[in-house]
Design a protein around this motif. Structure first.
Motif, PDB file in Angstrom:
ATOM      1  N   PRO A  44      25.219  26.309  -9.134  1.00 31.93           N
ATOM      2  CA  PRO A  44      24.326  26.707  -7.908  1.00 31.93           C
ATOM      3  C   PRO A  44      24.591  25.931  -6.736  1.00 31.93           C
ATOM      4  O   PRO A  44      24.157  26.349  -5.865  1.00 31.93           O
ATOM      5  N   PHE A  45      24.902  24.732  -6.681  1.00 30.88           N
ATOM      6  CA  PHE A  45      25.129  23.971  -5.535  1.00 30.88           C
ATOM      7  C   PHE A  45      26.426  23.515  -5.065  1.00 30.88           C
ATOM      8  O   PHE A  45      27.300  23.121  -6.424  1.00 30.88           O
ATOM      9  N   GLN A  46      26.911  23.772  -4.085  1.00 37.83           N
ATOM     10  CA  GLN A  46      28.346  23.370  -3.683  1.00 37.83           C
ATOM     11  C   GLN A  46      28.231  22.354  -2.376  1.00 37.83           C
ATOM     12  O   GLN A  46      27.368  22.615  -1.449  1.00 37.83           O
ATOM     13  N   LEU A  47      28.796  21.403  -2.774  1.00 38.14           N
ATOM     14  CA  LEU A  47      28.633  20.078  -1.740  1.00 38.14           C
ATOM     15  C   LEU A  47      30.053  19.944  -1.288  1.00 38.14           C
ATOM     16  O   LEU A  47      30.857  19.835  -1.771  1.00 38.14           O
ATOM     17  N   TYR A  48      30.053  19.899   0.069  1.00 35.10           N
ATOM     18  CA  TYR A  48      31.188  19.509   1.006  1.00 35.10           C
ATOM     19  C   TYR A  48      31.135  18.063   1.390  1.00 35.10           C
ATOM     20  O   TYR A  48      30.334  17.859   2.410  1.00 35.10           O
ATOM     21  N   SER A  49      31.769  17.079   0.730  1.00 36.23           N
ATOM     22  CA  SER A  49      31.462  15.852   1.417  1.00 36.23           C
ATOM     23  C   SER A  49      32.684  14.719   1.109  1.00 36.23           C
ATOM     24  O   SER A  49      33.744  15.130   0.802  1.00 36.23           O
ATOM     25  N   LEU A  50      32.384  13.546   1.201  1.00 37.60           N
ATOM     26  CA  LEU A  50      33.342  12.363   1.072  1.00 37.60           C
ATOM     27  C   LEU A  50      32.379  11.272   0.740  1.00 37.60           C
ATOM     28  O   LEU A  50      31.289  11.195   1.140  1.00 37.60           O
ATOM     29  N   ALA A  51      33.022  10.390  -0.092  1.00 44.15           N
ATOM     30  CA  ALA A  51      32.246   9.353  -0.619  1.00 44.15           C
ATOM     31  C   ALA A  51      31.880   8.245   0.492  1.00 44.15           C
ATOM     32  O   ALA A  51      32.298   7.001   0.133  1.00 44.15           O
ATOM     33  N   THR A  52      31.507   8.405   1.733  1.00 47.97           N
ATOM     34  CA  THR A  52      31.109   7.502   2.584  1.00 47.97           C
ATOM     35  C   THR A  52      29.738   7.312   2.220  1.00 47.97           C
ATOM     36  O   THR A  52      29.105   7.826   1.378  1.00 47.97           O
ATOM     37  N   PRO A  53      28.852   6.252   2.722  1.00 51.28           N
ATOM     38  CA  PRO A  53      27.479   5.887   2.382  1.00 51.28           C
ATOM     39  C   PRO A  53      26.729   7.268   2.586  1.00 51.28           C
ATOM     40  O   PRO A  53      26.008   7.747   1.699  1.00 51.28           O
ATOM     41  N   ASN A  54      26.834   8.181   3.555  1.00 47.73           N
ATOM     42  CA  ASN A  54      25.993   9.413   3.888  1.00 47.73           C
ATOM     43  C   ASN A  54      26.453  10.124   2.813  1.00 47.73           C
ATOM     44  O   ASN A  54      25.379  10.964   2.150  1.00 47.73           O
ATOM     45  N   GLY A  55      27.502  10.490   2.571  1.00 46.03           N
ATOM     46  CA  GLY A  55      28.198  11.321   1.321  1.00 46.03           C
ATOM     47  C   GLY A  55      27.555  10.930   0.050  1.00 46.03           C
ATOM     48  O   GLY A  55      27.001  11.844  -0.908  1.00 46.03           O
ATOM     49  N   GLN A  56      27.801   9.674  -0.091  1.00 44.60           N
ATOM     50  CA  GLN A  56      27.102   9.061  -1.518  1.00 44.60           C
ATOM     51  C   GLN A  56      25.517   9.445  -1.805  1.00 44.60           C
ATOM     52  O   GLN A  56      25.080   9.275  -2.918  1.00 44.60           O
ATOM     53  N   LYS A  57      24.976   9.545  -0.924  1.00 50.68           N
ATOM     54  CA  LYS A  57      23.565   9.802  -0.947  1.00 50.68           C
ATOM     55  C   LYS A  57      22.931  10.989  -1.660  1.00 50.68           C
ATOM     56  O   LYS A  57      22.333  11.112  -2.641  1.00 50.68           O
ATOM     57  N   ALA A  58      24.091  12.062  -1.427  1.00 51.06           N
ATOM     58  CA  ALA A  58      23.714  13.392  -2.127  1.00 51.06           C
ATOM     59  C   ALA A  58      24.332  13.481  -3.563  1.00 51.06           C
ATOM     60  O   ALA A  58      23.834  13.769  -4.536  1.00 51.06           O
ATOM     61  N   THR A  59      25.552  13.013  -3.545  1.00 47.53           N
ATOM     62  CA  THR A  59      26.052  12.832  -5.155  1.00 47.53           C
ATOM     63  C   THR A  59      25.223  11.745  -6.070  1.00 47.53           C
ATOM     64  O   THR A  59      25.096  12.111  -7.309  1.00 47.53           O
ATOM     65  N   ILE A  60      24.622  10.887  -5.378  1.00 44.21           N
ATOM     66  CA  ILE A  60      23.711   9.989  -6.271  1.00 44.21           C
ATOM     67  C   ILE A  60      22.558  10.560  -6.627  1.00 44.21           C
ATOM     68  O   ILE A  60      22.137  10.863  -8.019  1.00 44.21           O
ATOM     69  N   LEU A  61      21.924  11.462  -5.694  1.00 46.69           N
ATOM     70  CA  LEU A  61      20.687  12.145  -5.974  1.00 46.69           C
ATOM     71  C   LEU A  61      21.214  13.302  -7.109  1.00 46.69           C
ATOM     72  O   LEU A  61      20.643  13.656  -8.146  1.00 46.69           O
ATOM     73  N   PHE A  62      22.117  14.066  -6.939  1.00 42.28           N
ATOM     74  CA  PHE A  62      22.732  15.170  -7.929  1.00 42.28           C
ATOM     75  C   PHE A  62      22.899  14.384  -9.457  1.00 42.28           C
ATOM     76  O   PHE A  62      22.371  14.890 -10.454  1.00 42.28           O
ATOM     77  N   GLU A  63      23.525  13.389  -9.447  1.00 42.74           N
ATOM     78  CA  GLU A  63      23.677  12.498 -10.752  1.00 42.74           C
ATOM     79  C   GLU A  63      22.379  11.985 -11.310  1.00 42.74           C
ATOM     80  O   GLU A  63      22.062  12.118 -12.699  1.00 42.74           O
ATOM     81  N   GLU A  64      21.430  11.805 -10.422  1.00 44.66           N
ATOM     82  CA  GLU A  64      20.095  11.365 -10.893  1.00 44.66           C
ATOM     83  C   GLU A  64      19.151  12.467 -11.506  1.00 44.66           C
ATOM     84  O   GLU A  64      18.907  12.200 -12.383  1.00 44.66           O
ATOM     85  N   LEU A  65      19.489  13.578 -10.952  1.00 45.71           N
ATOM     86  CA  LEU A  65      18.608  14.833 -11.233  1.00 45.71           C
ATOM     87  C   LEU A  65      19.278  15.232 -12.656  1.00 45.71           C
ATOM     88  O   LEU A  65      18.409  15.603 -13.640  1.00 45.71           O
ATOM     89  N   LEU A  66      20.325  15.160 -12.632  1.00 44.60           N
ATOM     90  CA  LEU A  66      21.281  15.617 -14.021  1.00 44.60           C
ATOM     91  C   LEU A  66      20.849  14.583 -15.061  1.00 44.60           C
ATOM     92  O   LEU A  66      20.544  15.122 -16.332  1.00 44.60           O
ATOM     93  N   GLY A  67      20.864  13.432 -14.769  1.00 46.86           N
ATOM     94  CA  GLY A  67      20.698  12.293 -15.683  1.00 46.86           C
ATOM     95  C   GLY A  67      19.259  12.536 -16.120  1.00 46.86           C
ATOM     96  O   GLY A  67      18.832  12.079 -17.380  1.00 46.86           O
ATOM     97  N   ALA A  68      18.294  12.992 -15.341  1.00 42.83           N
ATOM     98  CA  ALA A  68      16.889  12.958 -15.572  1.00 42.83           C
ATOM     99  C   ALA A  68      16.590  14.358 -16.320  1.00 42.83           C
ATOM    100  O   ALA A  68      15.297  14.814 -16.689  1.00 42.83           O
ATOM    101  N   GLY A  69      17.819  14.941 -16.760  1.00 40.06           N
ATOM    102  CA  GLY A  69      17.392  16.294 -17.409  1.00 40.06           C
ATOM    103  C   GLY A  69      17.230  17.820 -16.682  1.00 40.06           C
ATOM    104  O   GLY A  69      16.759  18.656 -17.031  1.00 40.06           O
ATOM    105  N   HIS A  70      17.429  17.542 -15.129  1.00 37.38           N
ATOM    106  CA  HIS A  70      17.423  19.034 -14.369  1.00 37.38           C
ATOM    107  C   HIS A  70      18.741  19.678 -14.460  1.00 37.38           C
ATOM    108  O   HIS A  70      19.559  19.313 -13.438  1.00 37.38           O
ATOM    109  N   ALA A  71      18.762  20.403 -15.444  1.00 38.76           N
ATOM    110  CA  ALA A  71      20.260  21.107 -15.745  1.00 38.76           C
ATOM    111  C   ALA A  71      20.535  22.204 -14.766  1.00 38.76           C
ATOM    112  O   ALA A  71      21.585  22.351 -14.330  1.00 38.76           O
ATOM    113  N   GLY A  72      19.335  22.350 -13.900  1.00 38.22           N
ATOM    114  CA  GLY A  72      19.750  23.364 -12.661  1.00 38.22           C
ATOM    115  C   GLY A  72      20.387  22.502 -11.751  1.00 38.22           C
ATOM    116  O   GLY A  72      20.499  23.194 -10.602  1.00 38.22           O
TER     117      GLY A  72
END
Ligand SMILES: N[C@@H](CCC(=O)N[C@@H](CS)C(=O)NCC(=O)O)C(=O)O
Length: 292
Positions: A44-72
């Motif tokens: 459902p989500f397409q992220l276009y990014s790079l692992a700079t600090p600004n990019g890592q904000k998004a990927t950390i939140l995605f992994e937090e959401l998935l880790g908390a059970g938000h399969a969506g």
């Protein structure tokens, strides 16, 4: 040329290579430089990014959401190589007219929604899933205040301090003094807050922490801008250090920091992320022998 010799002309023109690290990608105009569509994966989500600090904000939140059970919150993370100008493709500019990573396409609803600016991406996802943002008015206001504080202060740390201390082709004392002072002041702001609360918004970890952690954490650990941690005496900010260590230990944070990473130890680089199993199977140490 040193700053003492430079007299600004009446009208600035873009007719010189300044020799800086980003001279080849910085331009004074917006818009695409070439036609190229962005890839789209199955999630459902397409992220276009790079692992700079600004990019890592998004990927950390995605992994937090998935880790908390938000399969969506399943996402495809595509690597945008900003050094090669991928942020100026027609496809990328259609999602972010500002040509900076991270950029998100939310395809979970009836029509795709584009989101650009890392703070907007954090807020969009936190609100969508009702997670990592307080719901009551006081906590929410505190969270948004610290989030906006971080978004407003990052350019002073990165484009200001980081640029003039580390990247500029010659060192300008005035500029380094100005931005070193501001960066230390910002650390002091965070340190005082984290002396009175466990997390920026209060008792609970939130998107405000994610946004601030990627910047303050990298600097505090000595992983940004050469010897900046020593130069700025960042060990003085003990409350920031305590908070960085606590967030460093989160599994989702460790995963999020690996996504779209194209530098550093090979086992920490997951250049594209399309499935949770990619962390075990597709880090660069596993792919590189086959690719070489
Ligand atoms: N305010 C933006 C800043 C994003 C930003 O500066 N991205 C940088 C990498 S960290 C970038 O894409 N630079 C490419 C360029 O300037 O051409 C955000 O927070 O999303």
């Amino acid at each position: 040329m040193s700053e003492a010799e430079y007299v600004p002309p009446a009208v600035w023109t873009w007719d010189k290579a300044n020799g800086g690290q980003f001279a080849s990608i910085n331009r004074p105009i917006a818009g695409p430089t070439h036609d190229k569509e962005l890839p789209v994966g199955k999630h459902p989500f397409q992220l276009y990014s790079l692992a700079t600090p600004n990019g890592q904000k998004a990927t950390i939140l995605f992994e937090e959401l998935l880790g908390a059970g938000h399969a969506g919150a399943e996402y495809d993370a595509w690597l945008i190589n900003i050094g090669q100008g991928d942020q100026f493709s027609s496809g990328f500019v259609a999602i972010n007219p500002n040509s900076k990573i991270p950029a998100l396409l939310d395809r979970s609803g009836p029509e795709p929604i584009r989101v650009f600016e890392s703070g907007a991406i954090l807020l969009h996802l936190a609100e969508k899933f009702g997670a990592f943002i307080p719901t009551e008015a006081k906590g929410r206001a505190e969270c948004l205040s610290w989030l906006m504080w971080q978004m407003g202060s990052a350019p002073f740390m990165g484009g200001g301090f980081g640029h003039f201390y580390h990247y500029a082709p010659f060192k300008i004392e005035y500029a380094i003094d100005r931005y070193a002072m501001e960066t230390k002041r910002l650390f002091s702001v965070a340190d005082r807050r984290l002396g009175e609360a466990r997390f920026l918004a209060g008792d609970d970890y939130s998107i405000a922490d994610i946004a601030a952690y990627v910047w303050l954490g990298n600097l505090y650990r000595g992983e940004a801008y050469g010897d900046a941690a020593t130069f700025l005496s960042l060990h003085e900010y003990a409350n920031v250090g305590r908070w960085v260590a606590e967030i460093d230990a989160r599994k989702a944070v460790q995963r999020g920091r690996m996504v779209n990473r194209g530098q550093g130890p090979l086992d920490q680089q997951l250049r594209e992320r399309h499935d949770a199993s990619d962390f075990d199977l597709r880090t660069q140490d596993k792919l590189e022998p086959a690719e070489s």
